[in-house]
Design an enzyme around this catalytic site. Structure first.
Site, PDB file in Angstrom:
ATOM      1  N   ARG A 149      -9.128  -0.404   5.519  1.00 46.84           N
ATOM      2  CA  ARG A 149      -9.016  -0.240   4.063  1.00 46.84           C
ATOM      3  C   ARG A 149      -9.872  -1.251   3.309  1.00 46.84           C
ATOM      4  O   ARG A 149     -10.415  -0.938   2.252  1.00 46.84           O
ATOM      5  CB  ARG A 149      -7.562  -0.370   3.616  1.00 46.84           C
ATOM      6  CG  ARG A 149      -6.703   0.864   3.901  1.00 46.84           C
ATOM      7  CD  ARG A 149      -5.349   0.744   3.216  1.00 46.84           C
ATOM      8  NE  ARG A 149      -4.486   1.878   3.481  1.00 46.84           N
ATOM      9  CZ  ARG A 149      -4.372   2.957   2.698  1.00 46.84           C
ATOM     10  NH1 ARG A 149      -5.099   3.045   1.597  1.00 46.84           N
ATOM     11  NH2 ARG A 149      -3.551   3.936   3.003  1.00 46.84           N
ATOM     12  N   TYR A 167      -2.336 -10.082   5.418  1.00 46.39           N
ATOM     13  CA  TYR A 167      -2.400  -8.658   5.761  1.00 46.39           C
ATOM     14  C   TYR A 167      -3.845  -8.316   6.104  1.00 46.39           C
ATOM     15  O   TYR A 167      -4.710  -8.307   5.232  1.00 46.39           O
ATOM     16  CB  TYR A 167      -1.888  -7.829   4.583  1.00 46.39           C
ATOM     17  CG  TYR A 167      -1.877  -6.326   4.791  1.00 46.39           C
ATOM     18  CD1 TYR A 167      -2.024  -5.747   6.045  1.00 46.39           C
ATOM     19  CD2 TYR A 167      -1.698  -5.481   3.705  1.00 46.39           C
ATOM     20  CE1 TYR A 167      -2.007  -4.372   6.214  1.00 46.39           C
ATOM     21  CE2 TYR A 167      -1.671  -4.104   3.856  1.00 46.39           C
ATOM     22  CZ  TYR A 167      -1.831  -3.559   5.110  1.00 46.39           C
ATOM     23  OH  TYR A 167      -1.813  -2.191   5.265  1.00 46.39           O
ATOM     24  N   ILE A 185       5.899  -4.072  10.324  1.00 41.81           N
ATOM     25  CA  ILE A 185       5.943  -3.659   8.922  1.00 41.81           C
ATOM     26  C   ILE A 185       5.538  -2.195   8.951  1.00 41.81           C
ATOM     27  O   ILE A 185       4.368  -1.861   9.107  1.00 41.81           O
ATOM     28  CB  ILE A 185       5.039  -4.528   8.040  1.00 41.81           C
ATOM     29  CG1 ILE A 185       5.562  -5.970   8.048  1.00 41.81           C
ATOM     30  CG2 ILE A 185       4.986  -3.985   6.612  1.00 41.81           C
ATOM     31  CD1 ILE A 185       4.725  -6.956   7.245  1.00 41.81           C
ATOM     32  N   TYR A 219     -13.488  -4.592  -1.132  1.00 49.31           N
ATOM     33  CA  TYR A 219     -14.601  -4.172  -1.977  1.00 49.31           C
ATOM     34  C   TYR A 219     -15.625  -5.293  -2.193  1.00 49.31           C
ATOM     35  O   TYR A 219     -16.717  -5.221  -1.641  1.00 49.31           O
ATOM     36  CB  TYR A 219     -14.129  -3.595  -3.313  1.00 49.31           C
ATOM     37  CG  TYR A 219     -15.280  -2.994  -4.098  1.00 49.31           C
ATOM     38  CD1 TYR A 219     -15.918  -1.851  -3.631  1.00 49.31           C
ATOM     39  CD2 TYR A 219     -15.744  -3.566  -5.275  1.00 49.31           C
ATOM     40  CE1 TYR A 219     -16.994  -1.309  -4.315  1.00 49.31           C
ATOM     41  CE2 TYR A 219     -16.810  -3.025  -5.963  1.00 49.31           C
ATOM     42  CZ  TYR A 219     -17.440  -1.907  -5.486  1.00 49.31           C
ATOM     43  OH  TYR A 219     -18.504  -1.372  -6.154  1.00 49.31           O
ATOM     44  N   THR A 251       0.829  -1.206   0.000  1.00 46.69           N
ATOM     45  CA  THR A 251       0.000   0.000   0.000  1.00 46.69           C
ATOM     46  C   THR A 251       0.865   1.259   0.000  1.00 46.69           C
ATOM     47  O   THR A 251       0.633   2.191  -0.781  1.00 46.69           O
ATOM     48  CB  THR A 251      -0.906   0.017   1.235  1.00 46.69           C
ATOM     49  OG1 THR A 251      -1.670  -1.183   1.281  1.00 46.69           O
ATOM     50  CG2 THR A 251      -1.843   1.207   1.209  1.00 46.69           C
ATOM     51  N   THR A 252       1.892   1.289   0.859  1.00 49.57           N
ATOM     52  CA  THR A 252       2.767   2.454   0.945  1.00 49.57           C
ATOM     53  C   THR A 252       3.556   2.639  -0.345  1.00 49.57           C
ATOM     54  O   THR A 252       3.962   3.756  -0.680  1.00 49.57           O
ATOM     55  CB  THR A 252       3.712   2.322   2.147  1.00 49.57           C
ATOM     56  OG1 THR A 252       2.925   2.037   3.322  1.00 49.57           O
ATOM     57  CG2 THR A 252       4.512   3.587   2.392  1.00 49.57           C
ATOM     58  N   LYS A 276       0.326  -9.628   9.172  1.00 50.63           N
ATOM     59  CA  LYS A 276       0.518  -8.204   9.406  1.00 50.63           C
ATOM     60  C   LYS A 276      -0.786  -7.686   9.985  1.00 50.63           C
ATOM     61  O   LYS A 276      -1.814  -7.638   9.315  1.00 50.63           O
ATOM     62  CB  LYS A 276       0.862  -7.464   8.110  1.00 50.63           C
ATOM     63  CG  LYS A 276       0.996  -5.958   8.313  1.00 50.63           C
ATOM     64  CD  LYS A 276       1.239  -5.204   7.010  1.00 50.63           C
ATOM     65  CE  LYS A 276       1.272  -3.696   7.249  1.00 50.63           C
ATOM     66  NZ  LYS A 276       1.469  -2.920   6.000  1.00 50.63           N
TER      67      LYS A 276
END
Length: 297
Positions: free
Chosen positions: A141, A136, A206, A110, A47-48, A164
């Site tokens: 999100r 994750y 992380i 989603y 994502t980052t 994570k």
């Protein structure tokens, strides 16, 4: 198996100003910065790293570049999660072929999933590769939350070796750690909870903050791994402000701004991300003196 212990950086991806192409020259310098400053693992194309705006080819090329440059010095974990299981399998296999040491796989977003679909999603990906997977979990999100039971059940798959945890729910974290085997690694995915999660038995982090303060995040983790949580708490208090303010706008907008101000990349994002507001920049600029000193050191 444990993929890594300590400080893993969720690394930003530099782009060339105006063209928005991946800036590999700047990225190589950034990788060297982390090798020189104690980072224990590179998490690329997450994502980052703005992977959601990359083509598959770009994502795999970035992973391969990272693997080739790191050259086995520390583990490289490749982001390959997406909300289409077949697509995630294809990306995961390509990341494995590119030499990634492990995969970071996001819970479906989603379209989400029901219980059985979630289990089948992760197992199908895990069955398709021969490298370990870190799940994750970031409900803020994805819009869905895994249960402790689901994590425990999936942890029994030989290729699923860690989580994570970006839930912000310490009761969830505590229960996962209590109910999974010792060789199942829980990594903090929220910098403001790094100290708390490692106190409970997490094996590392992380981290977004590690992009700009890699030595400090590494030291916090190493102190915990050495059984010195009291000194780790002191570092955690010192990082409290920046851990908070790196989320003054949606990640990775603030952290990329600071990496830019440190001289490691242009201030370039791919839409829909855009540079921080003037108000956010003022907040972030308050850390520049500290970052400049650490960069010189």
């Amino acid at each position: 198996m444990t993929v890594f212990t300590g400080s893993g950086v969720a690394i930003v991806t530099p782009f060339v100003e105006n063209t928005h192409e991946i800036d590999y020259r700047s990225f190589q310098t950034l990788l060297d910065f982390h090798l020189d400053h104690g980072t224990d693992a590179i998490i690329v194309a997450g994502t980052t790293g703005e992977s959601s705006t990359m083509t598959d080819e770009e994502q795999v090329d970035l992973i391969k570049f990272t693997v080739d440059h790191i050259d086995g010095r520390i583990p490289v974990i490749a982001g390959a999660g997406i909300n289409d299981t077949r697509h995630a399998i294809r990306l995961s296999q390509q990341a494995e072929n590119a030499g990634a040491d492990a995969l970071l796989i996001l819970t479906p977003y989603y379209n989400k999933a029901n219980h059985e679909g979630l289990l089948r999603h992760y197992r199908a990906i895990a069955d398709s590769v021969d490298i370990p997977i870190i799940m994750y979990e970031v409900p803020g999100r994805t819009g869905m939350a895994m249960t402790v039971d689901e994590v425990v059940e999936l942890s029994e798959h030989p290729n699923i070796v860690g989580l994570k945890d970006a839930t912000g729910n310490m009761e969830f974290t505590r229960a996962v750690l209590e109910r999974t085997d010792d060789d199942f690694a829980v990594y903090s995915g929220n910098d403001d909870l790094n100290h708390e999660i490692m106190t409970l038995g997490g094996k590392g982090v992380i981290s977004v903050t590690a992009n700009v303060l890699p030595d400090e995040v590494h030291e916090l983790c190493q102190l915990h791994l050495d059984g010195n949580g009291q000194d780790a708490a002191v570092i955690d208090q010192q990082l409290e402000g920046i851990n908070r303010d790196l989320f003054v706008e949606v990640n990775p907008i603030p952290v990329k701004y600071l990496v830019h101000k440190m001289g490691y990349c242009s201030l370039d994002y791919r839409l829909p991300l855009y540079e921080p507001s003037d108000e956010a920049k003022k907040v972030l600029d308050g850390y520049l003196t500290t970052l400049a000193k650490n960069n010189r050191d």
